[in-house]
Design an enzyme around this catalytic site. Structure first.
Site, mmCIF file in Angstrom:
data_model
loop_
_atom_site.group_PDB
_atom_site.id
_atom_site.type_symbol
_atom_site.label_atom_id
_atom_site.label_comp_id
_atom_site.label_asym_id
_atom_site.label_seq_id
_atom_site.Cartn_x
_atom_site.Cartn_y
_atom_site.Cartn_z
ATOM 1 N N ASP A 55 0.817 -1.208 0.000
ATOM 2 C CA ASP A 55 0.000 0.000 0.000
ATOM 3 C C ASP A 55 0.855 1.264 0.000
ATOM 4 O O ASP A 55 2.077 1.217 0.169
ATOM 5 C CB ASP A 55 -0.910 0.015 1.228
ATOM 6 N N TYR A 112 6.445 -9.849 6.827
ATOM 7 C CA TYR A 112 6.368 -8.412 7.066
ATOM 8 C C TYR A 112 6.930 -8.076 8.444
ATOM 9 O O TYR A 112 6.844 -8.876 9.375
ATOM 10 C CB TYR A 112 4.916 -7.919 6.997
#
Length: 247
Positions: A51, A109
């Site tokens: 994003d 992540y």
């Protein structure tokens, strides 16, 4: 021939990885550089869609090209041409049907939270002023392994066929003044990591109890989970592929 590109980028200046009609993306910048250097239109496919503002310490993309080139020279030329916030690490041949998105076995992540104000990390770490109960956050992370359906952490109105994810790793670790959350899974839903971290920060702040996480996940309702933490402290750190993918 199909090629994989290994790269990293600081996502601060980009509206995510994927091409956008009215905003600059990492994909657009890299496609323009490749097209110029290889002297033909080049389209690339990334391993995921980070994003706006999210960083990648390791990202992969693939492209097709019929001509010949020296991979070492292409890496050098790309790094010379690309802006300072995108770095190319490798370009290598793969099998003709290899796919950076669908062949990825896992993605990892990292989310960075600082417990002490630091003017040198303000742009890439989340500063939490209040005291956090780290033990409660660690206990909450272990609960994630008991579930597969993570719809409650998914961005609303997302067009996906399933909300099931296999989480392989989820842990909070104190590194100096930083509280770092690492999570590895076979796939992630949109906004999933940021929603998980926000929920666990609420647990650390005492706003919700550790065991409330069971009810939140079972609800399958995004409004039951915590806030989404800012993107600037989130990093895609690793994408894992089968070793057989390389030629």
């Amino acid at each position: 021939m199909r090629y994989f590109i290994e790269l990293s980028y600081n996502g601060s200046a980009y509206h995510g990885w994927q091409n956008q009609p009215d905003a600059i993306s990492v994909q657009e910048v890299l496609e323009k550089a490749l097209s110029m250097l290889l002297k033909q239109p080049i389209s690339i496919m990334g391993a995921g869609r980070t994003d706006t503002g999210v960083h990648a310490k390791q990202m992969f993309a693939h492209f097709d090209y019929e001509g010949d080139f020296d991979a070492t020279q292409l890496v050098f030329k790309l790094n010379s041409f690309l802006p300072k916030d995108i770095a190319i690490h490798d370009v290598f041949k793969v099998k003709a049907d290899a796919h950076t998105r669908f062949d990825a076995m896992s993605r990892t992540y990292l989310y960075r939270v600082t417990l002490k104000k630091n003017v040198f990390s303000v742009d890439n770490v989340l500063y939490v002023k209040q005291n956090l109960d780290v033990d409660k956050m660690k206990a909450a992370a272990k609960i994630l392994f008991q579930y597969k359906d993570f719809q409650c952490f998914s961005k609303s109105n997302t067009d996906v066929k399933t909300y099931f994810c296999d989480i392989m790793k989820a842990e909070w670790v104190l590194v100096g003044d930083e509280l770092q959350f690492t999570i590895q899974a076979n796939r992630f839903l949109r906004n999933m990591v940021r929603a998980i971290v926000g929920t666990m920060i609420n647990i650390g702040l005492g706003k919700i109890e550790v065991n409330d996480l069971h009810a939140i996940i079972k609800s399958k309702n995004r409004s039951e989970a915590g806030f989404s933490v800012p993107a600037h402290a989130l990093y895609l750190t690793e994408v894992e592929y089968p070793k057989t993918i390389k030629i």
